[in-house]
Design a protein around this motif. Sequence first.
Motif, PDB file in Angstrom:
ATOM      1  N   LEU A   9       0.819  -1.026  -0.052  1.00  0.00           N
ATOM      2  CA  LEU A   9      -0.011  -0.091  -0.230  1.00  0.00           C
ATOM      3  C   LEU A   9       0.719   1.350  -0.015  1.00  0.00           C
ATOM      4  O   LEU A   9       1.717   1.346   0.708  1.00  0.00           O
ATOM      5  N   ASP A  10       0.738   2.178  -0.788  1.00  0.00           N
ATOM      6  CA  ASP A  10       1.480   3.445  -1.020  1.00  0.00           C
ATOM      7  C   ASP A  10       1.249   4.327   0.517  1.00  0.00           C
ATOM      8  O   ASP A  10       0.318   4.229   0.866  1.00  0.00           O
ATOM      9  N   ASP A  11       2.341   4.673   0.909  1.00  0.00           N
ATOM     10  CA  ASP A  11       2.425   5.415   2.133  1.00  0.00           C
ATOM     11  C   ASP A  11       1.497   6.426   1.986  1.00  0.00           C
ATOM     12  O   ASP A  11       0.830   6.818   2.943  1.00  0.00           O
ATOM     13  N   SER A  12       1.261   7.300   1.018  1.00  0.00           N
ATOM     14  CA  SER A  12       0.374   8.229   0.795  1.00  0.00           C
ATOM     15  C   SER A  12      -1.101   7.971   1.040  1.00  0.00           C
ATOM     16  O   SER A  12      -1.766   8.527   1.711  1.00  0.00           O
ATOM     17  N   VAL A  13      -1.342   6.536   0.756  1.00  0.00           N
ATOM     18  CA  VAL A  13      -2.695   6.149   0.941  1.00  0.00           C
ATOM     19  C   VAL A  13      -2.714   5.743   2.458  1.00  0.00           C
ATOM     20  O   VAL A  13      -4.080   6.057   2.785  1.00  0.00           O
ATOM     21  N   LYS A  14      -1.912   5.301   2.726  1.00  0.00           N
ATOM     22  CA  LYS A  14      -1.941   4.858   4.434  1.00  0.00           C
ATOM     23  C   LYS A  14      -2.001   6.258   5.150  1.00  0.00           C
ATOM     24  O   LYS A  14      -2.922   6.300   6.094  1.00  0.00           O
ATOM     25  N   ARG A  18      -5.265   6.985   7.639  1.00  0.00           N
ATOM     26  CA  ARG A  18      -5.046   7.510   9.063  1.00  0.00           C
ATOM     27  C   ARG A  18      -5.910   8.761   9.048  1.00  0.00           C
ATOM     28  O   ARG A  18      -6.331   8.913  10.354  1.00  0.00           O
ATOM     29  N   GLU A  19      -5.325   9.951   8.536  1.00  0.00           N
ATOM     30  CA  GLU A  19      -5.989  11.161   8.597  1.00  0.00           C
ATOM     31  C   GLU A  19      -7.528  11.328   8.584  1.00  0.00           C
ATOM     32  O   GLU A  19      -8.190  11.724   9.522  1.00  0.00           O
ATOM     33  N   ARG A  20      -8.221  10.640   7.514  1.00  0.00           N
ATOM     34  CA  ARG A  20      -9.519  10.164   7.602  1.00  0.00           C
ATOM     35  C   ARG A  20     -10.119   9.490   8.666  1.00  0.00           C
ATOM     36  O   ARG A  20     -11.280   9.903   9.401  1.00  0.00           O
ATOM     37  N   ALA A  21      -9.425   8.365   9.163  1.00  0.00           N
ATOM     38  CA  ALA A  21      -9.768   7.852  10.354  1.00  0.00           C
ATOM     39  C   ALA A  21      -9.859   8.716  11.558  1.00  0.00           C
ATOM     40  O   ALA A  21     -10.714   8.756  12.488  1.00  0.00           O
ATOM     41  N   ARG A  23     -10.258  11.643  11.567  1.00  0.00           N
ATOM     42  CA  ARG A  23     -11.236  13.038  11.550  1.00  0.00           C
ATOM     43  C   ARG A  23     -12.934  12.252  12.061  1.00  0.00           C
ATOM     44  O   ARG A  23     -13.488  12.848  12.646  1.00  0.00           O
ATOM     45  N   HIS A  24     -12.935  11.097  11.640  1.00  0.00           N
ATOM     46  CA  HIS A  24     -14.002  10.400  12.130  1.00  0.00           C
ATOM     47  C   HIS A  24     -13.937   9.809  13.481  1.00  0.00           C
ATOM     48  O   HIS A  24     -14.989   9.102  13.935  1.00  0.00           O
ATOM     49  N   GLY A  25     -12.797   9.650  14.179  1.00  0.00           N
ATOM     50  CA  GLY A  25     -12.692   9.280  15.476  1.00  0.00           C
ATOM     51  C   GLY A  25     -12.695   7.847  15.680  1.00  0.00           C
ATOM     52  O   GLY A  25     -13.226   7.124  16.622  1.00  0.00           O
ATOM     53  N   VAL A  26     -12.080   6.971  14.440  1.00  0.00           N
ATOM     54  CA  VAL A  26     -12.316   5.601  14.505  1.00  0.00           C
ATOM     55  C   VAL A  26     -10.877   5.146  14.010  1.00  0.00           C
ATOM     56  O   VAL A  26     -10.063   5.957  13.819  1.00  0.00           O
ATOM     57  N   SER A  27     -10.545   3.821  14.248  1.00  0.00           N
ATOM     58  CA  SER A  27      -9.512   3.024  13.843  1.00  0.00           C
ATOM     59  C   SER A  27      -9.193   3.008  12.248  1.00  0.00           C
ATOM     60  O   SER A  27     -10.211   3.312  11.395  1.00  0.00           O
ATOM     61  N   MET A  28      -8.205   2.968  11.790  1.00  0.00           N
ATOM     62  CA  MET A  28      -8.062   2.966  10.380  1.00  0.00           C
ATOM     63  C   MET A  28      -8.432   1.747   9.933  1.00  0.00           C
ATOM     64  O   MET A  28      -9.005   1.629   9.051  1.00  0.00           O
ATOM     65  N   GLU A  29      -8.567   0.467  10.693  1.00  0.00           N
ATOM     66  CA  GLU A  29      -9.339  -0.652  10.148  1.00  0.00           C
ATOM     67  C   GLU A  29     -11.029  -0.703   9.933  1.00  0.00           C
ATOM     68  O   GLU A  29     -11.384  -0.753   8.934  1.00  0.00           O
ATOM     69  N   GLU A  30     -11.303   0.367  10.811  1.00  0.00           N
ATOM     70  CA  GLU A  30     -12.731   0.601  10.988  1.00  0.00           C
ATOM     71  C   GLU A  30     -13.033   1.464   9.785  1.00  0.00           C
ATOM     72  O   GLU A  30     -13.981   1.356   8.940  1.00  0.00           O
ATOM     73  N   GLU A  31     -12.148   2.589   9.426  1.00  0.00           N
ATOM     74  CA  GLU A  31     -12.463   3.611   8.279  1.00  0.00           C
ATOM     75  C   GLU A  31     -12.036   2.672   7.087  1.00  0.00           C
ATOM     76  O   GLU A  31     -12.952   2.988   6.149  1.00  0.00           O
TER      77      GLU A  31
END
Length: 88
Positions: A9-14, A18-21, A23-31
């Motif tokens: 997975l590209d670092d930029s995608v990860k 991470r940032e989107r998760a 913002r939504h207050g959830v884990s990366m896995e949940e996002e």
Amino acid sequence: MATLTIRNLDDSVKQALRERAARHGVSMEEEARVLLRTGLSGPAEGKESLWDRVSRLREKYGTEDLEIPERTELAGQREVFADWQDNQ
């Protein structure tokens, strides 16, 4: 429930995930689960797709034909700086 591992997975995608998760207050896995679920299932129940919404708006308001002005010159047939003068 199944487990999925995503390699290379590209670092930029990860980082975006991470940032989107965050913002939504959830884990990366949940996002990631939410993104996969919504991306594969189409519009959520009770929500219309963009296509349906545009179609509904077109039915309500109709469509408008725009008047396209006549071309007087073709690209490449006019001098771009014809009115420009060098004042040196």
